[in-house]
Write a protein that holds these residues in place. Sequence first.
Motif, short mmCIF file in Angstrom:
data_model
loop_
_atom_site.label_atom_id
_atom_site.label_comp_id
_atom_site.label_asym_id
_atom_site.label_seq_id
_atom_site.Cartn_x
_atom_site.Cartn_y
_atom_site.Cartn_z
N GLN A 1 9.08 -5.63 12.44
CA GLN A 1 10.08 -4.17 13.12
C GLN A 1 11.32 -4.76 12.18
N GLN A 2 11.71 -5.79 12.05
CA GLN A 2 12.89 -5.42 11.61
C GLN A 2 12.90 -5.03 9.94
N LEU A 3 12.01 -4.98 9.06
CA LEU A 3 12.56 -4.70 7.51
C LEU A 3 11.54 -2.86 7.41
N ALA A 4 11.31 -2.60 8.80
CA ALA A 4 10.85 -0.98 8.85
C ALA A 4 12.10 -0.69 8.86
N ARG A 5 13.71 -0.72 8.36
CA ARG A 5 14.29 -0.45 8.28
C ARG A 5 14.48 0.45 6.79
N TYR A 6 14.10 -0.84 5.70
CA TYR A 6 13.77 -1.02 4.90
C TYR A 6 13.30 -0.06 3.82
N PRO A 7 13.27 1.61 2.81
CA PRO A 7 12.83 2.81 3.42
C PRO A 7 11.90 1.57 1.85
N SER A 8 11.54 0.56 1.66
CA SER A 8 11.10 0.37 -0.30
C SER A 8 10.08 -0.75 0.02
N ILE A 9 10.64 -1.23 1.33
CA ILE A 9 9.19 -1.87 1.47
C ILE A 9 8.05 -1.60 2.40
N ARG A 10 6.65 -1.60 1.70
CA ARG A 10 5.73 -0.82 2.45
C ARG A 10 4.98 -2.15 3.05
N LEU A 11 4.47 -2.75 4.11
CA LEU A 11 3.30 -3.65 4.51
C LEU A 11 2.02 -3.26 4.98
N VAL A 12 1.33 -3.72 3.91
CA VAL A 12 -0.40 -3.77 4.09
C VAL A 12 -1.52 -4.17 5.11
N ASN A 13 -1.66 -3.96 5.62
CA ASN A 13 -3.01 -5.22 6.34
C ASN A 13 -4.29 -4.95 5.69
N ALA A 14 -4.07 -5.64 4.53
CA ALA A 14 -4.37 -5.93 3.31
C ALA A 14 -5.25 -7.34 2.36
N ARG A 15 -6.47 -7.76 1.73
CA ARG A 15 -6.32 -8.32 1.77
C ARG A 15 -6.96 -8.39 0.23
N ALA A 16 -6.07 -9.05 -0.71
CA ALA A 16 -5.53 -9.07 -2.61
C ALA A 16 -6.82 -10.21 -2.99
N GLU A 17 -7.95 -9.28 -4.22
CA GLU A 17 -9.06 -9.52 -4.02
C GLU A 17 -8.81 -9.69 -5.76
N SER A 18 -8.21 -9.55 -6.83
CA SER A 18 -8.29 -10.19 -7.50
C SER A 18 -6.59 -9.91 -8.25
N VAL A 19 -6.01 -10.47 -9.30
CA VAL A 19 -4.93 -10.29 -10.15
C VAL A 19 -5.12 -9.97 -11.52
#
Length: 297
Positions: free
Chosen positions: A63-81
């Motif tokens: 909730q606190q991070l929501a005040r920073y417009p450059s941060i995007r929280l994504v509910n996902a798993r990284a499959e490859s890098v």
Amino acid sequence: MNDVVIIGGSFAGLAAALQLGRARRKVIVLDTGRPRNRFAGHSHGLLGHDHKPPLDILVEARQQLARYPSIRLVNARAESVSGAIDDFCVVTDDNESLKARRLILSYGIVDQMPDVLGFAESWGTSIVPCPYCDGFEVAGQHWGLVWSGPQSHQSARLFHDWTDKLTVFADGHDIPSDIQADLTHRHIPVVDGRIVEIAHHKDHITTVILDTRRNVAVDILFAHPRNKPSASLHQSLGLVTMDTPTGIVLKVDERRQTTMPGIYAAGDLTTPFLPSVTQASSQGAMAGIFAQQSMLV
């Protein structure tokens, strides 16, 4: 192009995102919502959040991070890098491709429960790994320690600051005679036999059932099962790891950079001994700061 993609959104990952967001860097945090300490009723030792449920702390942090417009929280798993510094690509389990100049790995570890009836069900309540996290609440009570190797000797010595009543369960290990003598000197009994079942009762009370047909009741049981990273991305990247008595951790330098330039790591994934939310938060913040500084022109 994102500045940083953070893989893992628990304490380390969110702490890294906070520092980067405050520096107005474009950040994406990928998280599966399964932090290691989700089994614990309360988290301890984190200044300002002592004795709060860990999931509640994480909700408040997001909730606190929501005040920073450059941060995007994504509910996902990284499959490859793939890629290299200034040109990484992360593909998620919903086939989204994310470009980034830097990566921070904070996907943590998973504990590998032994094949002992009742052990997994008691994990985080009547069976815990860390005295700094849970010791104060059960100080002065009867503690049990499941022996897992030479490092358990240090735990037995450490526990004296919390309790004078400790029982060691050898659990099939051959404890060296000099350590046996030291435990005897400290009035710490050693119970032979393998643990075959854990019977959990109200509060923290636990009965340890042995293959010798002996049952021993303790108020809290400390154990250190093997663990492993919760994802294998470090393997596909060829990052160097280090063996520890309970598993492997990623090798990082003093700036929390792994052995591949542009990839940083923090949290339990890099902490060989006594991991905690305090350490994870601190390491995550530093990983974020060092990643940001590495992109200065």
